[in-house]
Scaffold this active site. Structure first.
Site, PDB file in Angstrom:
ATOM      1  N   LYS A 251      39.971  25.718-106.111  1.00  0.00           N
ATOM      2  CA  LYS A 251      40.758  25.160-107.214  1.00  0.00           C
ATOM      3  C   LYS A 251      40.120  25.531-108.551  1.00  0.00           C
ATOM      4  CE  LYS A 251      41.884  20.693-109.343  1.00  0.00           C
ATOM      5  NZ  LYS A 251      41.728  19.222-109.232  1.00  0.00           N
ATOM      6  N   ASP A 256      41.329  19.816-117.223  1.00  0.00           N
ATOM      7  CA  ASP A 256      42.406  18.962-116.732  1.00  0.00           C
ATOM      8  C   ASP A 256      42.572  17.741-117.629  1.00  0.00           C
ATOM      9  OD1 ASP A 256      44.335  17.684-115.287  1.00  0.00           O
ATOM     10  OD2 ASP A 256      42.979  16.961-113.722  1.00  0.00           O
ATOM     11  N   LYS A 263      45.214  11.610-118.860  1.00  0.00           N
ATOM     12  CA  LYS A 263      44.064  10.845-118.417  1.00  0.00           C
ATOM     13  C   LYS A 263      43.532   9.951-119.540  1.00  0.00           C
ATOM     14  CE  LYS A 263      42.258  14.294-115.157  1.00  0.00           C
ATOM     15  NZ  LYS A 263      42.198  13.456-113.957  1.00  0.00           N
ATOM     16  N   ASP A 274      36.578  20.531-113.319  1.00  0.00           N
ATOM     17  CA  ASP A 274      37.678  20.549-112.354  1.00  0.00           C
ATOM     18  C   ASP A 274      37.915  21.935-111.759  1.00  0.00           C
ATOM     19  OD1 ASP A 274      39.392  18.893-110.972  1.00  0.00           O
ATOM     20  OD2 ASP A 274      41.096  19.272-112.282  1.00  0.00           O
ATOM     21  N   ASP A 333      49.138  14.689-113.095  1.00  0.00           N
ATOM     22  CA  ASP A 333      47.688  14.704-112.917  1.00  0.00           C
ATOM     23  C   ASP A 333      47.300  15.006-111.470  1.00  0.00           C
ATOM     24  OD1 ASP A 333      45.059  14.548-113.721  1.00  0.00           O
ATOM     25  OD2 ASP A 333      44.927  12.369-113.438  1.00  0.00           O
ATOM     26  N   GLU A 335      47.705  17.865-110.097  1.00  0.00           N
ATOM     27  CA  GLU A 335      48.039  19.276-110.291  1.00  0.00           C
ATOM     28  C   GLU A 335      47.255  20.208-109.386  1.00  0.00           C
ATOM     29  OE1 GLU A 335      44.203  19.243-111.626  1.00  0.00           O
ATOM     30  OE2 GLU A 335      45.724  17.749-112.057  1.00  0.00           O
ATOM     31  N   ARG A 337      46.625  20.136-106.229  1.00  0.00           N
ATOM     32  CA  ARG A 337      47.323  20.447-104.980  1.00  0.00           C
ATOM     33  C   ARG A 337      48.499  21.387-105.217  1.00  0.00           C
ATOM     34  NH1 ARG A 337      48.330  14.198-104.080  1.00  0.00           N
ATOM     35  NH2 ARG A 337      46.358  14.274-105.222  1.00  0.00           N
TER      36      ARG A 337
END
Length: 491
Positions: A251, A256, A263, A274, A333, A335, A337
Site C-alpha cells: 500500500k 492520507d 481525519k 501510510d 478514509d 482508501e 483497500r
C-alpha cells in the site's frame, strides 16, 4: 555501514583495533585469565560482582590494559536467546552512544544463527539516524561493525541474511520517515527505479496507463490530489521464467488525510507513514538484489495521495474496479483497500504461486494487537503457517486472525457489488474480507501493519517492518544457491 563476520574468541577480540568493543556474556560462561587480558578483566568483574546478574546489566571500561579497543562494554545476555541478546546489545550501545564510536566489535562467545541475526539487526536499529530533511544533519557515526563468533563459516548464511535485511529495512525506514512533500508518488517511483539492475526490472505506470487498464478504484482515491498517481511494478528474476513468481503488494498512500471523510487533526502528521507497506516492498527488493535467491518475485505498489480536493471521491460514490466489481465507497478514509484491490487483480496476470499484500490498513488491528505483532490473514493454511514461522525466526512476529465468511455480511451493499467498509465491529477482519474478494483462487495473505510500521511519541519513526519477516519467508521458499565465501558485507 560495513559489517564484517570474523572467527574470534576473547583473545582474538582483544587485538581488534576499534573504537569500542561489546562482549555479550551469556549465563554459565566463565573467563579464564589464561585466555588473555580481556578474559582476565571480565573474570575479575565477575568475581567482584560488578557485572550484575540480569540480562542487560553492563560494565564499561576505558583503555583496558592489553585490549586494543578504546572502550569495552561487557553486558549480560542471559540465556543467549535472540530476545535477551537484543536487550543486551541495545543496553550496551546505550552505554556507548555518547562516545559516538565509528568502529565497533561485537563479540558473541556463544553464537547461534538467531543470535547473530539479533545482534546485527539490533546494532543497526540502535545506531540508525534519519537525516534527509535536516538542515544540519548529524549522520550515523558508526561506520564499521566486526561481529566475532566462534565459527564464522557456520554462521555465514545467517549473517548475510541479517546484513541484507538491514539494508532493506533501512531503505524502508528512509522512505516511510520522509515527509509527504519529500515522498510523493513520483519520488517512490524514482526510488524503485534506482533498484533496477541485473535480474531486477522496474516499470512505472502513470494515470493514463492506469485509466486504460480500468483501475477505477485506484483512480478514485487519487482524484482529490494534484500529485499524479504511480503504479510501480518490480520484477526480480532469480529462477527460470517458467517458475511461477510470488507477488508482493504494498500500500502506497503517500499521505492520507482521510479524503472527504477527513481525519482528526491530532497526529495526522503520522499519516505520512501510510505508505509503509510500499516502503517495505522496496526494502524487500533491495535485500533480494543482494541475496540473489533462486525464485521469482513481483512487487506491485499502487501509489497516490488521499486528499479532499474538489475532484475527490465522495461518500456514497460507486466506482468500478479492475476486476469489474463495483464498490460503494461509504467512507473515503478506507482508501487503502481500494488501491490494493486493483493491485490484487493486476497480480493475477503473473499467474503467481502466492500473493502477499502489506498495508497499514486499519486502526482496528492496532487495538487488537498493539505494536508487537502484525495482523495476518490468509486464505491458505500452509501459507499462513510459513509466514508465522518466518516471523518468529526473523524476530518480526505476526498473529493470524480469522476470515470466516460470515464477516463478509457486513460488506453488503444495495447500490454496488460490495461496500468498502463494514462498520466498527471486527474492522480489521472485514477489511481483509474485502481484499479477499479480489485475490482470486491463488493462495493469498494480508499483513496489516498499522500497529507495527511505526512508533509514535518521543520515539516517532518508521520501524521498517515487516521487511525481516518477508525476506526470511521468501528465502524459505527458494532452493539453496551455492555460495562463495565472503569476508564482509556492507549495509
Amino acid at each position: 555501514m560495513d559489517f564484517d563476520l570474523q572467527t574470534l574468541d576473547l583473545r582474538g577480540a582483544a587485538d581488534v583495533a576499534v573504537d569500542a568493543l561489546i562482549v555479550a556474556w551469556p549465563d554459565g560462561l566463565t573467563a579464564d585469565a589464561a585466555d588473555g587480558a580481556l578474559a582476565a578483566w571480565i573474570g575479575q568483574a565477575l568475581h567482584d560482582g560488578d557485572l550484575g546478574t540480569e540480562a542487560g546489566h553492563w560494565l564499561a571500561g576505558h583503555r583496558v590494559s592489553g585490549v586494543a579497543a578504546r572502550r569495552v562494554v561487557v553486558v549480560r545476555c542471559g540465556d543467549g536467546s535472540a530476545r535477551r541478546l537484543r536487550q543486551a546489545v541495545a543496553a550496551a550501545w546505550g552505554a556507548l552512544q555518547a562516545a559516538a564510536p565509528r568502529t565497533l566489535a561485537l563479540l558473541l562467545p556463544r553464537a547461534e544463527e538467531a543470535a547473530v541475526t539479533a545482534a546485527v539487526l539490533t546494532i543497526a536499529e540502535a545506531s540508525y539516524r534519519y537525516t534527509t530533511t535536516l538542515s544540519d544533519p548529524k549522520p550515523r557515526a558508526l561506520r564499521r561493525v566486526v561481529v566475532g563468533v566462534p565459527q564464522a563459516a557456520a554462521l555465514r548464511q545467517a549473517f548475510d541474511w541479517a546484513v541484507a535485511t538491514v539494508h532493506g529495512q533501512e531503505l524502508a525506514k528512509e522512505w516511510a520517515n520522509r515527509p509527504a512533500n519529500h515522498a510523493r508518488p513520483a519520488d517512490l517511483a524514482e526510488a524503485a527505479q534506482a533498484l533496477a539492475g541485473p535480474g531486477l526490472e522496474v516499470e512505472v505506470l502513470g494515470p493514463k496507463e492506469v485509466e486504460r487498464l480500468g483501475m477505477g478504484a485506484l483512480l478514485a482515491v487519487a482524484r482529490g490530489s494534484r500529485e499524479p498517481l504511480r503504479f510501480i511494478v518490480l520484477r526480480y528474476r532469480g529462477a527460470p521464467k517458467r517458475e511461477a513468481p510470488v507477488v508482493l503488494v504494498g500500500k502506497g498512500i503517500t499521505f492520507d488525510t482521510g479524503g472527504i471523510s477527513l481525519k482528526p487533526a491530532a497526529e495526522m502528521d503520522e499519516m505520512k507513514f501510510d505508505m509503509s507497506g510500499a516502503a517495505a516492498v522496496l526494502g524487500v527488493f533491495a535485500a533480494l538484489a543482494r541475496l540473489r535467491p533462486v525464485l521469482n518475485v513481483v512487487g506491485l505498489i499502487p501509489a497516490c495521495e488521499n486528499m479532499p480536493g474538489g475532484a475527490a471521491v465522495k461518500p456514497g460514490d460507486v466506482v468500478r474496479s479492475l476486476s469489474g466489481q463495483t464498490i460503494e465507497i461509504l467512507n473515503t478514509d478506507a482508501e487503502g483497500r481500494l488501491i490494493l484491490c486493483d493491485a490484487l487483480t493486476y497480480a493475477q496476470r503473473f499467474k503467481p504461486r502466492a500473493i502477499v499484500d502489506v498495508a497499514t490498513l486499519t486502526g482496528a488491528c492496532v487495538i487488537a494487537l498493539g505494536g508487537v505483532r502484525s495482523g495476518l490473514f490468509a486464505s491458505d493454511d500452509v501459507l499462513a503457517q510459513t509466514l508465522l514461522e518466518a516471523g518468529e525466526a526473523a524476530q518480526d512476529p505476526c498473529w493470524r486472525l480469522p476470515l470466516d465468511e460470515d464477516y463478509a455480511e457486513a460488506l453488503k451493499s444495495r447500490f454496488a457489488d460490495v461496500a468498502n467498509v463494514g462498520g466498527r465491529p471486527a474492522g480489521a477482519v472485514t477489511a481483509a474480507k474485502f481484499l479477499q474478494r479480489f485475490a482470486g483462487a491463488v493462495p493469498w495473505a494480508h499483513l496489516d501493519i498499522a500497529g507495527t510500521a511505526w512508533k509514535g511519541g518521543k520515539d516517532k519513526g518508521a520501524t521498517g517492518r515487516p521487511v525481516p519477516l518477508l525476506v526470511r519467508w521468501l528465502l524459505q521458499q527458494a532452493p539453496a544457491r551455492p555460495r562463495r565465501e565472503r569476508r564482509g558485507a556492507r549495509a
